[in-house]
Motif scaffolding. Sequence first.
Motif, PDB file in Angstrom:
ATOM      1  N   LEU A  54       0.822  -1.201   0.000  1.00 30.59           N
ATOM      2  CA  LEU A  54       0.000   0.000   0.000  1.00 30.59           C
ATOM      3  C   LEU A  54       0.858   1.253   0.000  1.00 30.59           C
ATOM      4  O   LEU A  54       0.606   2.198  -0.767  1.00 30.59           O
ATOM      5  CB  LEU A  54      -0.924  -0.009   1.218  1.00 30.59           C
ATOM      6  N   VAL A  55       1.877   1.264   0.856  1.00 26.83           N
ATOM      7  CA  VAL A  55       2.794   2.414   0.890  1.00 26.83           C
ATOM      8  C   VAL A  55       3.459   2.608  -0.469  1.00 26.83           C
ATOM      9  O   VAL A  55       3.587   3.728  -0.965  1.00 26.83           O
ATOM     10  CB  VAL A  55       3.859   2.221   1.991  1.00 26.83           C
ATOM     11  N   GLY A  56       3.846   1.495  -1.092  1.00 29.75           N
ATOM     12  CA  GLY A  56       4.512   1.560  -2.387  1.00 29.75           C
ATOM     13  C   GLY A  56       3.645   2.179  -3.469  1.00 29.75           C
ATOM     14  O   GLY A  56       4.095   3.051  -4.225  1.00 29.75           O
TER      15      GLY A  56
ATOM     16  N   SER B 220      -8.151  -8.268  -4.050  1.00 30.55           N
ATOM     17  CA  SER B 220      -7.910  -7.511  -2.818  1.00 30.55           C
ATOM     18  C   SER B 220      -7.506  -8.429  -1.674  1.00 30.55           C
ATOM     19  O   SER B 220      -6.601  -8.114  -0.892  1.00 30.55           O
ATOM     20  CB  SER B 220      -9.166  -6.724  -2.431  1.00 30.55           C
ATOM     21  N   VAL B 221      -8.179  -9.569  -1.582  1.00 32.10           N
ATOM     22  CA  VAL B 221      -7.886 -10.524  -0.511  1.00 32.10           C
ATOM     23  C   VAL B 221      -6.491 -11.114  -0.672  1.00 32.10           C
ATOM     24  O   VAL B 221      -5.739 -11.232   0.307  1.00 32.10           O
ATOM     25  CB  VAL B 221      -8.952 -11.639  -0.502  1.00 32.10           C
ATOM     26  N   VAL B 222      -6.121 -11.459  -1.910  1.00 34.35           N
ATOM     27  CA  VAL B 222      -4.797 -12.045  -2.152  1.00 34.35           C
ATOM     28  C   VAL B 222      -3.711 -11.008  -1.917  1.00 34.35           C
ATOM     29  O   VAL B 222      -2.670 -11.299  -1.307  1.00 34.35           O
ATOM     30  CB  VAL B 222      -4.717 -12.616  -3.581  1.00 34.35           C
ATOM     31  N   VAL B 223      -3.930  -9.785  -2.395  1.00 34.49           N
ATOM     32  CA  VAL B 223      -2.970  -8.706  -2.136  1.00 34.49           C
ATOM     33  C   VAL B 223      -2.845  -8.477  -0.632  1.00 34.49           C
ATOM     34  O   VAL B 223      -1.779  -8.125  -0.126  1.00 34.49           O
ATOM     35  CB  VAL B 223      -3.405  -7.408  -2.847  1.00 34.49           C
TER      36      VAL B 223
ATOM     37  N   THR C 192      -5.268  -0.936  -1.258  1.00 37.90           N
ATOM     38  CA  THR C 192      -4.257  -0.998  -2.305  1.00 37.90           C
ATOM     39  C   THR C 192      -4.898  -1.147  -3.673  1.00 37.90           C
ATOM     40  O   THR C 192      -4.540  -0.451  -4.629  1.00 37.90           O
ATOM     41  CB  THR C 192      -3.285  -2.172  -2.059  1.00 37.90           C
ATOM     42  N   PHE C 193      -5.867  -2.053  -3.787  1.00 39.88           N
ATOM     43  CA  PHE C 193      -6.546  -2.240  -5.072  1.00 39.88           C
ATOM     44  C   PHE C 193      -7.273  -0.968  -5.495  1.00 39.88           C
ATOM     45  O   PHE C 193      -7.216  -0.566  -6.662  1.00 39.88           O
ATOM     46  CB  PHE C 193      -7.547  -3.386  -4.988  1.00 39.88           C
ATOM     47  N   ALA C 194      -7.972  -0.336  -4.552  1.00 38.90           N
ATOM     48  CA  ALA C 194      -8.715   0.879  -4.874  1.00 38.90           C
ATOM     49  C   ALA C 194      -7.772   2.004  -5.307  1.00 38.90           C
ATOM     50  O   ALA C 194      -8.082   2.756  -6.237  1.00 38.90           O
ATOM     51  CB  ALA C 194      -9.539   1.322  -3.665  1.00 38.90           C
ATOM     52  N   VAL C 195      -6.627   2.114  -4.644  1.00 35.36           N
ATOM     53  CA  VAL C 195      -5.641   3.141  -5.002  1.00 35.36           C
ATOM     54  C   VAL C 195      -5.125   2.915  -6.416  1.00 35.36           C
ATOM     55  O   VAL C 195      -5.044   3.839  -7.232  1.00 35.36           O
ATOM     56  CB  VAL C 195      -4.474   3.151  -3.994  1.00 35.36           C
TER      57      VAL C 195
ATOM     58  N   VAL D  87       2.905  -7.012  -8.869  1.00 36.89           N
ATOM     59  CA  VAL D  87       4.075  -6.668  -8.058  1.00 36.89           C
ATOM     60  C   VAL D  87       3.721  -6.678  -6.575  1.00 36.89           C
ATOM     61  O   VAL D  87       4.483  -7.179  -5.742  1.00 36.89           O
ATOM     62  CB  VAL D  87       4.629  -5.283  -8.463  1.00 36.89           C
ATOM     63  N   ALA D  88       2.551  -6.143  -6.245  1.00 34.57           N
ATOM     64  CA  ALA D  88       2.121  -6.122  -4.846  1.00 34.57           C
ATOM     65  C   ALA D  88       1.970  -7.526  -4.298  1.00 34.57           C
ATOM     66  O   ALA D  88       2.381  -7.824  -3.168  1.00 34.57           O
ATOM     67  CB  ALA D  88       0.805  -5.357  -4.726  1.00 34.57           C
ATOM     68  N   VAL D  89       1.387  -8.426  -5.094  1.00 32.98           N
ATOM     69  CA  VAL D  89       1.212  -9.815  -4.664  1.00 32.98           C
ATOM     70  C   VAL D  89       2.557 -10.506  -4.499  1.00 32.98           C
ATOM     71  O   VAL D  89       2.801 -11.210  -3.510  1.00 32.98           O
ATOM     72  CB  VAL D  89       0.340 -10.581  -5.675  1.00 32.98           C
ATOM     73  N   LEU D  90       3.466 -10.307  -5.474  1.00 33.70           N
ATOM     74  CA  LEU D  90       4.786 -10.939  -5.401  1.00 33.70           C
ATOM     75  C   LEU D  90       5.580 -10.418  -4.206  1.00 33.70           C
ATOM     76  O   LEU D  90       6.266 -11.184  -3.532  1.00 33.70           O
ATOM     77  CB  LEU D  90       5.556 -10.684  -6.698  1.00 33.70           C
TER      78      LEU D  90
END
Length: 332
Positions: free
Chosen positions: A21-23, A259-262, A283-286, A311-314
Amino acid sequence: MNNLSFGNLLRRPEAGAFLGLVGVLVFFVVFGSTKFLEPAGAASWLNVAANLGIIALPIGLLMIAGDLDISIGAMIPAGSMTVAVLSGYYDLPIWVGMLGALAFGLIVGLVNGYLVVHTAVPSLIVTLGTLFAVQGLMLGTSVLVTGTTSVALTAAPWAKFLFGQFLAGSFQVIILWWVAITAIFIFFIHFSPYGNWIFAMGGDKVSARNAGIPTTRLTMVLFVLSAMSASFVGMCQAILFNSAQVSGGMTFIFNSIISVVVGGVLLTGGFGSVIGIFFGTITFAVVNQGIYFTTFDRNWSSLIIGVMLLVAVLMNNTFRQMALTYSPKKKK
């Protein structure tokens, strides 16, 4: 102090989700503008996150328990149409329409749960069936009763105030419901025995049942929560926009799973957290809304969204692996 060690923090399912999320926030501030974080900009992604988040929470719990519910794609318009037909077309009190929408969610959730626990059919197939069944039921009933697929609704002032108003001109009131529901889920999942039962079910349902965990009842409760949450969101949308349509809601299926996986929930079950799902939804909404605050060509928006979410998931998975291999140095 040991509980606050770096390794223990990384072991938390929400660690990767928070850093992700920060990223993405930093990315859109750098390549976009600070307007993204100003009230009008923040409202654009918080409104998306709230509507999605209320649905993602029970979906995440189902995934932690080893199940999945994709019938939510039909339950959102079903909730909207139920309250609109009862209170808009038939002019019944708005509370009757709202109870009808939630009751319909309860019934569908019970059907899903019953079929999953009493048959050998996977939850994906069961909820796929109810997805199309509810879609067909809503379409056929709407045309038969009202002669159209769109119904107007004028909610009472108190219902508009609680479920369908804009705060400060931009923020949907459902954001407050999302935060409150998240807090309730955090308490029950992380500070009560129910959470341990759900995680145990995701690890091995047979062993959980043998250990005395009421897996049948708990599975049905989770499916009921999922269906009712989707119906609740649909109901709020109808009250907010003063109308309901039979179509819509299908995008929520994949968006909630993403969203759940992230948020750090494993597809195989047994691992995750409510706070992580909360961060994953934001994060998904952003990512979904942030593209409009940049100078990037909108034709590339889907590619950018897909790459950034991947990238967020990885990154989330990387931090989880680091946590599993981390061991604090012993003091000499």
